[in-house]
Design an enzyme around this catalytic site. Structure first.
Site, short mmCIF file in Angstrom:
data_model
loop_
_atom_site.label_atom_id
_atom_site.label_comp_id
_atom_site.label_asym_id
_atom_site.label_seq_id
_atom_site.Cartn_x
_atom_site.Cartn_y
_atom_site.Cartn_z
N ASP A 121 -14.21 57.65 78.46
CA ASP A 121 -13.85 57.34 79.85
C ASP A 121 -15.12 56.97 80.61
O ASP A 121 -16.15 57.67 80.52
CB ASP A 121 -13.18 58.54 80.52
N HIS A 271 -16.38 61.84 77.42
CA HIS A 271 -16.88 61.24 78.66
C HIS A 271 -18.29 60.71 78.43
O HIS A 271 -19.16 61.44 77.93
CB HIS A 271 -16.85 62.24 79.81
#
Length: 300
Positions: A121, A271
């Protein structure tokens, strides 16, 4: 000139596709359900080639929803994998939800084979994506990078590199709504897809087809809107607390979690703002390969 003509043609096709998105704007509000305890943070704003080994594919769901979206449930579900495992070692909740929602072109987990789908992400850049791309290139692994509109507008060099090196760009919304896509009207949801899709196509000549719901929040209705707009929604079957740059797990903890929870058809959410993820990525890939897993490219 040829690139501009091709991009213009793609944009025309894209606009026609988005014209088929539902224009009904009922904003149904029902109860909220929080499912399990391992969710992604809503803070995204602030030596062998490993993707070519053949495996059997799951039947694909057409990216087209033609029913009455207003008739679907808008009950809010906040996704988390939980801790319960099936006898085969696969996490129970993703398997159950895959079966329940598969008609809406969504993935919580993939095929029951020793394959891994690696996704990142990208809500904002924290200085690590270049290193992540270096490691992926060294290891011959392709990943999906889910980007927001702010990222698309500010990180053009990184996005161009992602595309040039064969990675996949996925949509992560324009505004990254803290309460998820179901908190928006249907018209607002459609605009989240359309605006980012057209910007990326126009700017980078790339047509996205995967979508990660912000904060992992969705409803039956919001999944159908994504499908109607030509997107396959991608949740995950592995995630851990890696999203806060100020509260990073140790490298030992990161490796223990990422390697310790390997399972068939895993969709890994990492992430890219994480220093820990950046530092352990190569060792994680090596550890998974040593156990016989293959990193597979996320295709249509």
């Amino acid at each position: 000139m040829r690139k501009k003509i091709i991009t213009a043609a793609l944009l025309s096709v894209s606009i026609l596709a988005f014209a088929s998105c539902s224009q009904e704007a009922n904003d149904k509000k029902e109860n909220t359900t929080t499912f399990n305890n391992e969710t992604s943070s809503g803070n995204d704003q602030k030596e062998t080639p490993t993707s070519e080994s053949p495996t059997s594919e799951e039947p694909t769901t057409p990216i087209s929803y033609e029913g009455d979206i207003n008739s679907l449930s808008s009950e809010i579900i906040s996704w988390g994998v939980g801790t319960q495992l099936n006898a085969d070692g696969r996490p129970s909740s993703p398997v159950q939800f895959q079966e329940k929602y598969k008609k809406y072109a969504v993935d919580f987990i993939k095929e029951d084979e020793k394959v891994i789908y690696l996704t990142f992400d990208e809500g904002y850049e924290n200085g690590y994506t270049g290193q992540i791309l270096d490691t992926l290139k060294e290891k011959g692994v392709k990943a999906v990078f889910f980007i927001t509109m702010p990222y698309a507008k500010t990180e053009s060099d990184l996005i161009k590199r992602m595309v040039e090196e064969g990675h996949i760009l996925g949509a992560h919304s324009v505004t990254h709504p803290a309460n998820g896509m179901p908190s928006l009207t249907l018209e607002q949801q459609e605009n989240e897809y359309k605006q980012l899709h057209e910007y990326v196509l126009e700017t980078y000549g790339y047509e996205m087809y995967l979508f990660r719901p912000p904060a992992g929040i969705f409803s039956e209705q919001s999944l159908a809107v994504a499908q109607k707009c030509g997107y396959r929604s991608v949740l995950w079957s592995f995630a851990y607390a890696d999203w806060d740059p100020e509260k990073q797990p140790s490298e030992e903890t990161g490796l223990e979690k990422t390697i310790g929870k390997l399972h068939n058809g895993a969709v890994y959410l990492l992430h890219a703002v994480s220093k820990t993820n950046t530092n352990i990525l190569g060792r994680f890939i090596d550890g998974a390969l040593e156990q016989g897993y293959v990193f597979k490219e996320y295709t249509k």
